[in-house]
Scaffold this motif. Structure first.
Motif, PDB file in Angstrom:
ATOM      1  N   LEU A  64      -5.539 -13.331 -16.828  1.00  0.00           N
ATOM      2  CA  LEU A  64      -5.430 -14.185 -15.633  1.00  0.00           C
ATOM      3  C   LEU A  64      -4.079 -13.990 -14.952  1.00  0.00           C
ATOM      4  O   LEU A  64      -4.005 -13.849 -13.728  1.00  0.00           O
ATOM      5  N   SER A  65      -2.998 -13.923 -15.733  1.00  0.00           N
ATOM      6  CA  SER A  65      -1.672 -13.834 -15.093  1.00  0.00           C
ATOM      7  C   SER A  65      -1.505 -12.506 -14.358  1.00  0.00           C
ATOM      8  O   SER A  65      -0.899 -12.454 -13.291  1.00  0.00           O
ATOM      9  N   ARG A  66      -2.051 -11.422 -14.902  1.00  0.00           N
ATOM     10  CA  ARG A  66      -1.959 -10.132 -14.185  1.00  0.00           C
ATOM     11  C   ARG A  66      -2.781 -10.175 -12.907  1.00  0.00           C
ATOM     12  O   ARG A  66      -2.381  -9.653 -11.871  1.00  0.00           O
ATOM     13  N   LEU A  67      -3.964 -10.813 -12.969  1.00  0.00           N
ATOM     14  CA  LEU A  67      -4.814 -10.883 -11.771  1.00  0.00           C
ATOM     15  C   LEU A  67      -4.184 -11.758 -10.698  1.00  0.00           C
ATOM     16  O   LEU A  67      -4.283 -11.471  -9.503  1.00  0.00           O
ATOM     17  N   LYS A  68      -3.533 -12.836 -11.143  1.00  0.00           N
ATOM     18  CA  LYS A  68      -2.930 -13.776 -10.183  1.00  0.00           C
ATOM     19  C   LYS A  68      -1.864 -13.102  -9.326  1.00  0.00           C
ATOM     20  O   LYS A  68      -1.623 -13.514  -8.197  1.00  0.00           O
ATOM     21  N   LYS A  69      -1.225 -12.070  -9.887  1.00  0.00           N
ATOM     22  CA  LYS A  69      -0.206 -11.353  -9.103  1.00  0.00           C
ATOM     23  C   LYS A  69      -0.845 -10.658  -7.907  1.00  0.00           C
ATOM     24  O   LYS A  69      -0.214 -10.476  -6.870  1.00  0.00           O
ATOM     25  N   GLU A  70      -2.108 -10.246  -8.062  1.00  0.00           N
ATOM     26  CA  GLU A  70      -2.810  -9.556  -6.971  1.00  0.00           C
ATOM     27  C   GLU A  70      -3.625 -10.523  -6.116  1.00  0.00           C
ATOM     28  O   GLU A  70      -3.769 -10.337  -4.910  1.00  0.00           O
ATOM     29  N   LEU A  71      -4.216 -11.535  -6.787  1.00  0.00           N
ATOM     30  CA  LEU A  71      -5.089 -12.505  -6.109  1.00  0.00           C
ATOM     31  C   LEU A  71      -4.640 -13.902  -6.521  1.00  0.00           C
ATOM     32  O   LEU A  71      -5.199 -14.491  -7.447  1.00  0.00           O
ATOM     33  N   PRO A  72      -3.609 -14.461  -5.861  1.00  0.00           N
ATOM     34  CA  PRO A  72      -3.036 -15.738  -6.306  1.00  0.00           C
ATOM     35  C   PRO A  72      -4.079 -16.858  -6.400  1.00  0.00           C
ATOM     36  O   PRO A  72      -3.924 -17.787  -7.196  1.00  0.00           O
ATOM     37  N   GLN A  73      -5.147 -16.766  -5.608  1.00  0.00           N
ATOM     38  CA  GLN A  73      -6.118 -17.866  -5.589  1.00  0.00           C
ATOM     39  C   GLN A  73      -7.181 -17.767  -6.683  1.00  0.00           C
ATOM     40  O   GLN A  73      -8.043 -18.634  -6.810  1.00  0.00           O
ATOM     41  N   ILE A  74      -7.137 -16.714  -7.531  1.00  0.00           N
ATOM     42  CA  ILE A  74      -8.223 -16.524  -8.512  1.00  0.00           C
ATOM     43  C   ILE A  74      -8.150 -17.570  -9.629  1.00  0.00           C
ATOM     44  O   ILE A  74      -7.063 -18.024 -10.011  1.00  0.00           O
ATOM     45  N   ALA A  75      -9.344 -17.976 -10.147  1.00  0.00           N
ATOM     46  CA  ALA A  75      -9.410 -18.945 -11.245  1.00  0.00           C
ATOM     47  C   ALA A  75     -10.626 -18.615 -12.101  1.00  0.00           C
ATOM     48  O   ALA A  75     -11.504 -17.873 -11.666  1.00  0.00           O
ATOM     49  N   PHE A  76     -10.671 -19.189 -13.314  1.00  0.00           N
ATOM     50  CA  PHE A  76     -11.879 -19.034 -14.128  1.00  0.00           C
ATOM     51  C   PHE A  76     -13.015 -19.797 -13.467  1.00  0.00           C
ATOM     52  O   PHE A  76     -12.804 -20.890 -12.945  1.00  0.00           O
ATOM     53  N   HIS A  77     -14.224 -19.213 -13.504  1.00  0.00           N
ATOM     54  CA  HIS A  77     -15.333 -19.915 -12.865  1.00  0.00           C
ATOM     55  C   HIS A  77     -15.810 -21.030 -13.784  1.00  0.00           C
ATOM     56  O   HIS A  77     -15.577 -21.003 -14.995  1.00  0.00           O
ATOM     57  N   ASP A  78     -16.464 -22.005 -13.200  1.00  0.00           N
ATOM     58  CA  ASP A  78     -16.983 -23.139 -13.944  1.00  0.00           C
ATOM     59  C   ASP A  78     -18.138 -22.646 -14.820  1.00  0.00           C
ATOM     60  O   ASP A  78     -19.155 -22.190 -14.317  1.00  0.00           O
ATOM     61  N   SER A  79     -17.975 -22.771 -16.140  1.00  0.00           N
ATOM     62  CA  SER A  79     -18.975 -22.166 -17.024  1.00  0.00           C
ATOM     63  C   SER A  79     -20.333 -22.864 -16.941  1.00  0.00           C
ATOM     64  O   SER A  79     -21.341 -22.359 -17.426  1.00  0.00           O
ATOM     65  N   ASN A  80     -20.378 -24.060 -16.334  1.00  0.00           N
ATOM     66  CA  ASN A  80     -21.681 -24.712 -16.168  1.00  0.00           C
ATOM     67  C   ASN A  80     -22.473 -24.085 -15.033  1.00  0.00           C
ATOM     68  O   ASN A  80     -23.657 -24.312 -14.883  1.00  0.00           O
ATOM     69  N   GLU A  81     -21.757 -23.265 -14.273  1.00  0.00           N
ATOM     70  CA  GLU A  81     -22.368 -22.657 -13.095  1.00  0.00           C
ATOM     71  C   GLU A  81     -22.856 -21.255 -13.475  1.00  0.00           C
ATOM     72  O   GLU A  81     -22.409 -20.264 -12.934  1.00  0.00           O
ATOM     73  N   ASN A  82     -23.790 -21.190 -14.438  1.00  0.00           N
ATOM     74  CA  ASN A  82     -24.173 -19.907 -15.012  1.00  0.00           C
ATOM     75  C   ASN A  82     -24.791 -18.932 -14.026  1.00  0.00           C
ATOM     76  O   ASN A  82     -24.845 -17.744 -14.267  1.00  0.00           O
ATOM     77  N   LYS A  83     -25.243 -19.474 -12.894  1.00  0.00           N
ATOM     78  CA  LYS A  83     -25.891 -18.638 -11.879  1.00  0.00           C
ATOM     79  C   LYS A  83     -25.007 -17.460 -11.469  1.00  0.00           C
ATOM     80  O   LYS A  83     -25.494 -16.398 -11.152  1.00  0.00           O
ATOM     81  N   LEU A  84     -23.694 -17.694 -11.484  1.00  0.00           N
ATOM     82  CA  LEU A  84     -22.761 -16.659 -11.034  1.00  0.00           C
ATOM     83  C   LEU A  84     -22.844 -15.392 -11.863  1.00  0.00           C
ATOM     84  O   LEU A  84     -22.680 -14.300 -11.381  1.00  0.00           O
ATOM     85  N   SER A  85     -23.026 -15.539 -13.146  1.00  0.00           N
ATOM     86  CA  SER A  85     -23.110 -14.377 -14.019  1.00  0.00           C
ATOM     87  C   SER A  85     -24.162 -14.652 -15.068  1.00  0.00           C
ATOM     88  O   SER A  85     -23.894 -15.257 -16.102  1.00  0.00           O
ATOM     89  N   PRO A  86     -25.377 -14.219 -14.770  1.00  0.00           N
ATOM     90  CA  PRO A  86     -26.507 -14.611 -15.603  1.00  0.00           C
ATOM     91  C   PRO A  86     -26.338 -14.220 -17.064  1.00  0.00           C
ATOM     92  O   PRO A  86     -26.917 -14.829 -17.952  1.00  0.00           O
ATOM     93  N   GLY A  87     -25.505 -13.208 -17.318  1.00  0.00           N
ATOM     94  CA  GLY A  87     -25.379 -12.730 -18.696  1.00  0.00           C
ATOM     95  C   GLY A  87     -24.431 -13.539 -19.544  1.00  0.00           C
ATOM     96  O   GLY A  87     -24.319 -13.314 -20.739  1.00  0.00           O
TER      97      GLY A  87
END
Ligand code: TXA
Ligand code: MG
Length: 323
Positions: free
Chosen positions: A191-214
């Motif tokens: 997460l910290s490496r990604l935040k340097k490129e995309l400051p707004q990135i966050a972990f997705h809500d795991s209850n929202e499984n639709k985002l990544s069906p797997g």
């Protein structure tokens, strides 16, 4: 099943619509020509993977993005230039030409360029992007060495041998479409490496499984019951059990078999060794496995994500038996 070293031959097999298992820096993949829906359907059949779980498409050159993406925008190119080849999968809007079989009918496709010379040679030899999930039976432990693949998928015609995977756990999957950017699966790119490129990135809500069906609650399950030592009843008899320790093992004499993630508690090493330790336990004589948790920082977040899913099934069974 053959272990093969000839990437040119393996590339020809891909072109002919066959499956090839190949090494990447994260885990071994089970690959097919991403533009051959029949070959891709064989991946689902061999893995016994449900059709709702989309595959990642592997490329060897940035120009292959043109046939996969609806539009190759600046964010995609910036992240690709920063992290590829490497353990980052970008979920982006797909080009209409990408078969629904690959994306489970979603309007997005996951893409990555693996950092392994054999994988890159294979994709180049096949002259097509390669769709590939991890080369294990669905829901079971991912492979980081050729024998892990053949143990679970004895019918693969060709397993390219690229030695032991250097990262050891699957890529970080991030979504670049929709409302805001989200990490769908933690991995080696933290997460910290990604935040340097995309400051707004966050972990997705795991209850929202639709985002990544797997991304199911239970996954990476060993063929034997496995428990986190922090949740384990230590008064139980462990003389027929295995211990996977993080650091020098403390209760060495009580267990039948010991595997060590990292003697000096190094999280990178623990990631490299994680799946191998579990595979070794599967073939050892132990009845069940106790595994020590690791600190949830850096790549430890991804390790604990895998461990929580790996113990989930047996925890649920235990709860049912006791309640
Ligand atoms: O490191 C890796 O990513 C390995 C190597 C072989 O590249 N591959 C891998 O594939 O782990 P697999 O299929 O075991 O996991 C892919 C994950 C799944 O959880 C899937 O749901 C998610 O990526 N995924 C793929 N395409 C997606 C999409 N369009 N939208 C959301 N999630 C997607
Ligand atoms: Mg997998």
């Amino acid at each position: 099943m053959t272990i093969c070293k000839d990437t040119a031959h393996a590339g020809m097999l891909i072109k002919q619509g066959e499956l090839v298992a190949f090494p990447t820096e994260t885990v071994y993949g089970l690959g097919a020509d991403a533009f051959n829906p029949k070959a891709v359907s064989e991946i689902f059949a061999m893995k016994e993977r449900p059709a709702f779980d989309p595959l990642i498409v592997h490329i060897s050159e940035l120009k292959q993005l043109d046939v996969l993406c609806k539009q190759v925008d600046d964010t995609i190119l910036r992240l690709a230039n920063k992290f590829w080849p490497g353990p980052l999968t970008l979920v982006v809007d797909k080009n209409n030409r990408v078969p629904d079989m690959v994306t489970s009918g979603l309007s997005t496709v996951g893409i990555r360029m693996p950092a392994h010379p054999v994988a890159l040679e294979l994709i180049t030899a096949a002259n097509t992007p390669i769709a590939a999930p991890s080369a294990n039976k669905f829901g079971m432990v991912s492979p980081t060495e050729p024998w892990h693949v053949t143990k679970q998928l004895p019918k693969v015609g060709c397993v390219l041998d690229g030695g032991k995977s250097m990262v050891g756990i699957e890529s970080t999957v991030i979504r670049l479409t929709g409302n805001g950017f989200a990490i769908l699966r933690p991995g080696a790119i933290t997460l910290s490496r990604l935040k340097k490129e995309l400051p707004q990135i966050a972990f997705h809500d795991s209850n929202e499984n639709k985002l990544s069906p797997g991304l199911l609650k239970s996954h990476y399950s060993p063929s034997k019951p496995m428990f986190l030592s922090s949740e384990f009843d230590h008064s139980k008899d462990v003389s027929n059990a295995g211990l996977i320790s993080f650091g020098i093992p403390k209760y060495k004499n009580k267990f039948k078999h010991i595997e060590v993630l990292s003697k000096n508690e190094n999280l990178q090493d623990a990631a490299v060794n994680l799946f191998g330790c579990i595979h070794n336990m599967e073939i050892s004589e132990v009845d069940f496995i106790v595994i020590e948790p690791v600190p949830e920082k850096g790549i430890g977040v991804a390790i604990m994500d895998r461990l929580k899913k790996a113990v989930y099934k047996h925890r649920i069974l235990e709860d049912k038996n006791e309640g």
